[in-house]
Design a protein around this motif. Structure first.
Motif, PDB file in Angstrom:
ATOM      1  N   PHE A  32       0.879  -1.167   0.000  1.00 33.05           N
ATOM      2  CA  PHE A  32       0.000   0.000   0.000  1.00 33.05           C
ATOM      3  C   PHE A  32       0.917   1.218   0.000  1.00 33.05           C
ATOM      4  N   LYS A 178      -8.545   0.268   4.477  1.00 31.97           N
ATOM      5  CA  LYS A 178      -7.483  -0.549   5.097  1.00 31.97           C
ATOM      6  C   LYS A 178      -7.907  -2.022   5.097  1.00 31.97           C
ATOM      7  N   HIS A 181      -7.876  -3.522   1.654  1.00 31.28           N
ATOM      8  CA  HIS A 181      -6.513  -3.821   1.236  1.00 31.28           C
ATOM      9  C   HIS A 181      -6.051  -5.151   1.811  1.00 31.28           C
ATOM     10  N   SER A 187      -2.660  -4.526  -4.465  1.00 35.31           N
ATOM     11  CA  SER A 187      -1.620  -3.501  -4.458  1.00 35.31           C
ATOM     12  C   SER A 187      -2.265  -2.158  -4.730  1.00 35.31           C
ATOM     13  N   MET A 188      -1.857  -1.166  -3.968  1.00 33.05           N
ATOM     14  CA  MET A 188      -2.529   0.122  -4.093  1.00 33.05           C
ATOM     15  C   MET A 188      -1.523   1.268  -4.099  1.00 33.05           C
TER      16      MET A 188
END
Lengths: 305, 297, 291
Positions: A32, A178, A181, A187-188
């Motif tokens: 992240f 959150k 994720h 994937s960010m």
């Protein structure tokens, strides 16, 4: 394994104006990454470059191990959530979410299945028939997320997605992103000017200023060992106290002296184990101050200039 | 909106207040009469016989209503040598205006979409150059245009007039759409690009469905402009292809025979009818076009 | 290849219009400018001879009349249309119950062709059968209103018809302007006990400066381009008494076969428009400072 996103020596100019200078970042699958910095630092431009919405002037960019430098946005296997949500105003929520699939010629049953799944995941089933104009800010935010989720991309891109929400909703959505994720192991890349958001969400933070990367690291690294004065001042809330001081050396080593207008200078007892110029800035984090002790428990010292 | 009313200073009596209010309405009414008078005169004159016109009063109602003048105006009045009324020219105007409006609106929509949403270097300069084209006095292009139409082989034809109206209407139609699309966040286009949609898909699926109000404004504006045009019509048409404004002028100024004022008025009303109808039906959009065309939107 | 097409499609879509504008606006202006410097008569010639056409133009009494008429017509038309428009706008701004209907009536002439307007007023101003005859018929035998056939006065009939056509539009512009003034400022002034007329003269009208400018530009532009109205109302007569530059240009181009004169008079018109519009466009297109 190849990094999911790799940016090498990226430059971006508008005419003679340099917006981004020599950007090098890479993240692994499941990372992240948060791009943080003051407005005008180039973080949103960088995100647009990653998306392919802005052509880059120099360097290389690859996603999932494939060179994407000159590939159009639709072929980059990405999804993006925008600050204004950018929902298509004349389409229902369901159509907003399925528009991408429709454009790509995904068959009807797959579209419906994916829509149902995403709607359930984000709890927006009751909204599917509505138009964006009939939704509240938080609901729009969810729909925008849904539009991104349904693509199942290699990389999610977020452009300040929470900045239009009120404070309470922002905290809620932060938690939700959150969780998303973690559940998706996605994937960010996430752009924000809010350093609390950066600290709480990121596995990796890039601090930017004036089109240049100031520091890359985990939240802890950035917080505890800021690479320069800008990072020290920008990250952390409240900001670190920065005090001009003098570095003096004697036989035992180097120590820090804080001059005062009236009275003797304060001499810090801890020794510094490296060479410093004589003029330094002494940084003190409020958390590290202990009322019982006379001196800071922890400190960071940065060389001036 | 400011809630502001001219009222006498505090302490003045109810009577003064009432007097002021009445004079306000009187003034407004006076202007109403002035503005309506020509239309009223046109209609009444067109319904009178020539005999009654000669002996009667300009603003008097017709003693005997006759539609002869209307019939003559539509199908018998002389425009020079031919005496077929305004009918063929009315249809010429329709044949010019309909494609002219459609083509210039479509091109303007695409241009506006490009300039507002696909900004590239130089797009603003191109837009400024096009915008300036709206303001030139058309006299400055009349001579070369007459020659170019000849070279293209469409001099004196309906197609030629459509072409001229499209070319010189582009600036305004582009301006209208550009000013409308510029208020739509660019993020919408970006989101659609990420979703995989291309230039035309985005225009068709996202922008066109949003565009109804501005399409109405543009269509009305262009229709009024083209229908009411006289300069291009008189310069670039020939005997069979003249628009109705040119025919009307020819009827009124034809020197053969007796002056038939009732026929002139009927012909004028016929020529004015389509744009008046548009104004009555969609006045709101008409005004929006007028103000957008003069003040930047 | 597809990627190239994808990237350049917007430019390709704009290109035809751009080329059309370059050729049909700027190219044509250049052509007219060029021809205005030659000895062209019935057919264009391309050998540049200097300013002879302009010398002929400014030596011509007919052009002199046309320019003078433009000056009279333009000034009266702009000033009176603005004054009338503002007056009507303020009157209409007083919580009038039938405002919508009245506004519609004030504005409908704008939907008409100038040819229609000219035809109507030509009839109304006809001395033998129109207004003059009507008033005489009421018993005022000495009443005379024959401006349309009087070479000294005919240009004022053009002003009257043009005002009837366009002042409602100015009213609409001003009304929109009056309504856009920040209501809180007006409330503050009312609380301060400032009389209404003072609120208009001291607060509202000064804040409408940009609208005055817009109205001026539009009206000036209309005045310079005025062609159809004169053709329909007076045909430029009596004699050449109501000629305007636009009708002069047209006569030279299409009935007198004097292309050189047509081109040079068109260029003068262009220059006048240029002088008014360019500063305006420049200020409008310049990146805005705060809003």
């Amino acid at each position: 394994m190849a990094p999911i996103l790799e940016i090498q020596n990226l430059y971006k100019n508008y005419g003679s104006l340099e917006i981004l200078k020599d950007i090098n970042v890479s993240i692994d699958s499941g990372d992240f990454l948060v791009l943080v910095g003051p407005s005008g630092c180039g973080k949103s431009t960088l995100l647009n470059c990653i998306a392919g919405l802005e052509p880059i002037s120099g360097g290389k960019l690859s996603i999932g191990g494939q060179d994407m430098t000159n590939v159009s946005p639709k072929d980059r296997n990405i999804a993006m959530v925008f600050q204004s949500y950018a929902l298509y105003p004349t389409m229902s929520v369901a159509k907003n979410i399925t528009f991408g699939m429709k454009v790509r010629g995904v068959d009807q049953s797959t579209q419906e299945a994916k829509l149902a799944q995403v709607a359930q995941q984000l709890q927006i089933e009751p909204l599917l028939g509505r138009r964006p104009g009939q939704l509240s800010g938080g609901q729009r935010q969810r729909v925008a997320m849904g539009r991104a989720l349904v693509r199942d991309p290699k990389l999610f891109l977020f452009d300040e997605p929470l900045s239009n929400l009120d404070a309470k909703l922002r905290v809620e959505m932060r938690t939700e992103i959150k969780a998303l994720h973690q559940n998706l192991a996605a994937s960010m890349v996430y752009v924000t000017h809010d350093q609390i958001e950066a600290m709480t969400l990121a596995t990796k933070i890039v601090v930017m200023k004036g089109g240049e990367i100031q520091q890359i690291g985990t939240s802890a690294e950035i917080y505890n060992r800021p690479a320069n004065l800008f990072v020290a001042d920008f990250m952390g809330s409240p900001a670190m106290n920065l005090i001009p001081a003098k570095a003096r050396s004697n036989d035992d080593g180097t120590y820090i002296e804080i001059l005062r207008k009236d009275g003797e200078p304060i001499v810090l007892t801890d020794q510094v184990n490296r060479d410093l110029p004589s003029d330094v800035i002494h940084g003190v984090k409020h958390k590290t101050l202990d009322r019982r002790a006379a001196s800071p428990l922890h400190r960071v010292t940065c060389s001036s200039r | 909106m400011a809630d502001l009313v001219i009222s006498p200073a505090r302490g003045q009596s109810q009577a003064v207040r009432l007097l002021l209010r009445w004079s306000l309405y009187a003034a407004l009414g006076f202007f109403v009469v002035i503005y309506l008078m020509p239309l009223f005169v046109m209609v009444t004159t067109s319904l009178k016989s020539l005999e009654e016109i000669r002996t009667g009063d300009l603003v008097a109602l017709p003693r005997e209503v006759t539609f002869d003048a209307w019939l003559t105006a539509w199908s018998g009045a002389c425009t020079g040598i031919k005496c077929e009324g305004v009918q063929p020219y009315f249809w010429n105007s329709v044949l010019i205006a309909v494609p002219g409006v459609a083509i210039s609106t479509l091109i303007g929509a695409i241009n506006g979409y490009v300039v507002a949403q696909w900004r590239f270097r130089g797009a603003n300069i191109i837009f400024a150059l096009m915008l300036f084209g709206c303001f030139i006095p058309f006299q400055v292009v009349l001579l070369p245009m007459a020659r170019v139409l000849g070279i293209m082989g469409i001099a004196g034809t309906i197609q030629g007039l459509i072409f001229v109206h499209v070319v010189y209407g582009l600036g305004f139609t582009t301006l209208f759409f550009r000013n409308y699309y510029v208020t739509i966040p660019v993020e919408l286009t970006k989101a659609a690009k990420v979703d995989g949609a291309g230039f035309f898909r985005i225009f068709w699926s996202i922008f066109l469905p949003l565009s109804l109000p501005i399409i109405v404004v543009t269509v009305i504006w262009q229709f009024t402009q083209i229908w009411n045009d006289f300069l291009f019509g008189v310069s670039f048409s020939q005997a069979g292809t003249q628009p109705v404004t040119v025919a009307l002028n020819n009827i009124v100024n034809s020197t053969t025979g007796v002056k038939e004022y009732n026929v002139d008025m009927a012909a004028a009303i016929i020529a004015a009818f389509p744009t008046l109808l548009v104004y009555v039906v969609a006045g709101k959009y008409f005004i929006r076009g007028l103000t957008a065309g003069s003040v930047k939107g | 290849m597809t990627k190239w097409l994808e990237d350049h499609l917007p430019k390709l879509m704009l290109a035809p219009s751009f080329v059309a504008v370059l050729v049909f606006v700027y190219g044509f202006i250049a052509w007219t400018a060029w021809v205005s410097l030659t000895r062209s008569r019935l057919l264009p010639k391309y050998e540049i001879e200097g300013l002879i056409q302009y010398e002929r133009l400014f030596a011509s009494p007919r052009w002199d009349t046309a320019l003078n008429n433009l000056y009279i017509f333009g000034t009266l038309f702009i000033v009176i249309a603005m004054a009338l428009g503002l007056l009507m706008a303020i009157l209409l701004d007083q919580n009038i119950r039938t405002e919508g209907a009245i506004r519609t009536i004030y504005l409908y002439p704008m939907a008409l062709s100038m040819i229609v307007t000219g035809t109507a007023w030509k009839w109304i101003l006809n001395p033998g059968l129109g207004l003059e005859a009507m008033v005489k018929g009421w018993g005022f035998e000495r009443f005379s209103f024959d401006w349309i056939v009087d070479p000294d006065m005919a240009i004022y009939t053009v002003v009257i018809a043009a005002l009837w056509q366009s002042s409602g539009f100015v009213m609409a512009l001003f009304l929109a302007g009056l309504r856009s003034v920040d209501g809180e400022i007006i409330k503050a002034a009312q609380v301060d006990g400032i009389p209404t007329w003072r609120i208009y003269t001291a607060i509202i009208i000064p804040s409408m400066a940009p609208i005055f400018l817009s109205a001026f530009i539009v009206l000036a532009h209309l005045a310079i381009k005025s062609f159809d109205l004169v053709i329909a109302l007076t045909g430029g007569g009596p004699g050449f008494a109501t000629d305007l530059p636009a009708t002069y240009m047209y006569a030279m181009a299409f009935s007198r076969g004097d292309i050189g004169q047509a081109a040079s008079s068109a260029m003068v018109m262009m220059a006048v428009v240029f002088a008014i519009v360019v500063p305006y466009l420049y200020s409008e297109l310049r990146p805005q400072k705060d809003g």
